[in-house]
Design an enzyme around this catalytic site. Sequence first.
Site, PDB file in Angstrom:
ATOM      1  N   ASP A 283      -8.816  -2.426  -6.894  1.00 15.86           N
ATOM      2  CA  ASP A 283      -8.603  -1.644  -5.804  1.00 15.86           C
ATOM      3  C   ASP A 283      -9.201  -0.611  -5.247  1.00 15.86           C
ATOM      4  O   ASP A 283     -10.743  -0.700  -5.717  1.00 15.86           O
ATOM      5  CB  ASP A 283      -7.618  -1.171  -7.865  1.00 15.86           C
TER       6      ASP A 283
ATOM      7  N   ASP B  25       1.173   1.652  -1.677  1.00 12.68           N
ATOM      8  CA  ASP B  25       2.326   0.999  -2.861  1.00 12.68           C
ATOM      9  C   ASP B  25       3.966   0.281  -1.838  1.00 12.68           C
ATOM     10  O   ASP B  25       3.826   1.725  -1.290  1.00 12.68           O
ATOM     11  CB  ASP B  25       2.175   1.573  -3.478  1.00 12.68           C
TER      12      ASP B  25
HETATM   13  C1  GAL Z   1      -2.913   0.984  -6.661  1.00 12.54           C
HETATM   14  C2  GAL Z   1      -2.429  -0.448  -5.920  1.00 12.54           C
HETATM   15  C3  GAL Z   1      -0.988  -0.612  -7.025  1.00 12.54           C
HETATM   16  C4  GAL Z   1      -1.324  -0.898  -7.964  1.00 12.54           C
HETATM   17  C5  GAL Z   1      -2.113   0.695  -9.441  1.00 12.54           C
HETATM   18  C6  GAL Z   1      -3.174   0.614 -10.392  1.00 12.54           C
HETATM   19  O1  GAL Z   1      -3.906   1.228  -6.027  1.00 12.54           O
HETATM   20  O2  GAL Z   1      -2.407  -0.087  -4.655  1.00 12.54           O
HETATM   21  O3  GAL Z   1      -1.201  -2.204  -6.718  1.00 12.54           O
HETATM   22  O4  GAL Z   1      -2.931  -1.787  -8.507  1.00 12.54           O
HETATM   23  O5  GAL Z   1      -3.134   1.254  -8.303  1.00 12.54           O
HETATM   24  O6  GAL Z   1      -3.086   1.956 -11.077  1.00 12.54           O
END
Ligand code: GAL
Length: 401
Positions: free
Chosen positions: A147, A202
Amino acid sequence: MIKLLLTFTLVVTLDCQAQKVDSLALTPPMGWNTFNTFAGNFNEKLIREMADLLVSSGMKDAGYAYVIVDDNWTGPRDSLGFLTVDANRFPSGLKDLSEYIHSRGLKLGLYSDAGYKTCGGYTASRGHEFQDALVFARLGADYLKYDWCNTEGINAPGAYATMRDALRAAKRPMVFSMCEWGNNKPWLWGAGIGHLWRTTGDITACWNCIDDHGGKYNSYGVMQILEKQEGLRAYAGPGHWNDPDMLEVGNGTLTVNESRAHFTLWCMLAAPLIAGNDLRTMSKATLEILTNKEAIAIDQDSLGIQGFRQTQPDSLEIWYKPLQGGDWAVCFFNRGSKAATIRHDWRKDVIRDDVTMSELNCVRRTYVLRDLWKKKRIDTTANTLVSTIAPHDVLMLRLEK
Ligand code: GAL
């Protein structure tokens, strides 16, 4: 001579480091991930249950292989700097869970982040990339989602290449999922680094909303995400996929029609199919959508060509995807809020795919039409197709040679 030899050695060494482990994701990865439904509310018991359900529901047989533990699993570093596992969530340790997942014929996915902390505030990999990759390998991970929270000032291609090299050095093949939300156009530089890269922020479980999370960041409904895929198809292919984010099939406010359309469109996009619903409570309709093997075969087609759209008037879109062996997938998608009746003369237009130079010409050849949701042959391209499509629903066809 010595100079030449040194240059050669250096080039070879750099070249070896500059490879991701190939041939791991020749078709888009499929699996299940904790985040969409559970965010941080999971533990080893829940993940075991999900692994069991992937097997007993038939999802594993349909191709869902990776059980991915997303954010919130890491504990503090030990005195030598090695990553530990959050003991509250995993009292028996992650190694046990990993062995269990593998014993069920599934694979383990883990998550980290290129900053010091994950988005959820847990320990992440910055400065410990090689050490963390060793820990992932020891835990038996087969997939890493990486991430991009808390990375202010870091160079994205550099950060992802560092983790790629670390994974390679750890000597356990892992699919490398790059999750920097499309901020740095990873489709331009990601193919030599990861196996898939997120193209957007997301997804959230609604048809066409934007969720602004109190102004901190946005997440997007299915239609919002779909629009952001425009112009990216040329960058995807076997081993390097555009990732429009995980599935929300069966989640939130999505109706059955909307879930079916979402799933179909992700298949047309050759997107990774990572389910994110609660498998304990999923409806029959949700399971039927997720396990439609004929739709999945479109996603998993070995040519790995991402489909394309021809926009049509009155909210009706037609999507095309060339398939191995000369077949085509065609999806009529009703974006509108009223039922739409299509009258489609296959012989009127020749469809040209400018990226792969393939052509759908129904004058030169007649194809058999197979309806992939009704799972039966319905007609041929010699006749005009007449069909009524419910709002936010699809007619998904395979044109068989
Ligand atoms: C976001 C990511 C999500 C999930 C989330 C967890 O940045 O895009 O899919 O992994 O973090 O905190």
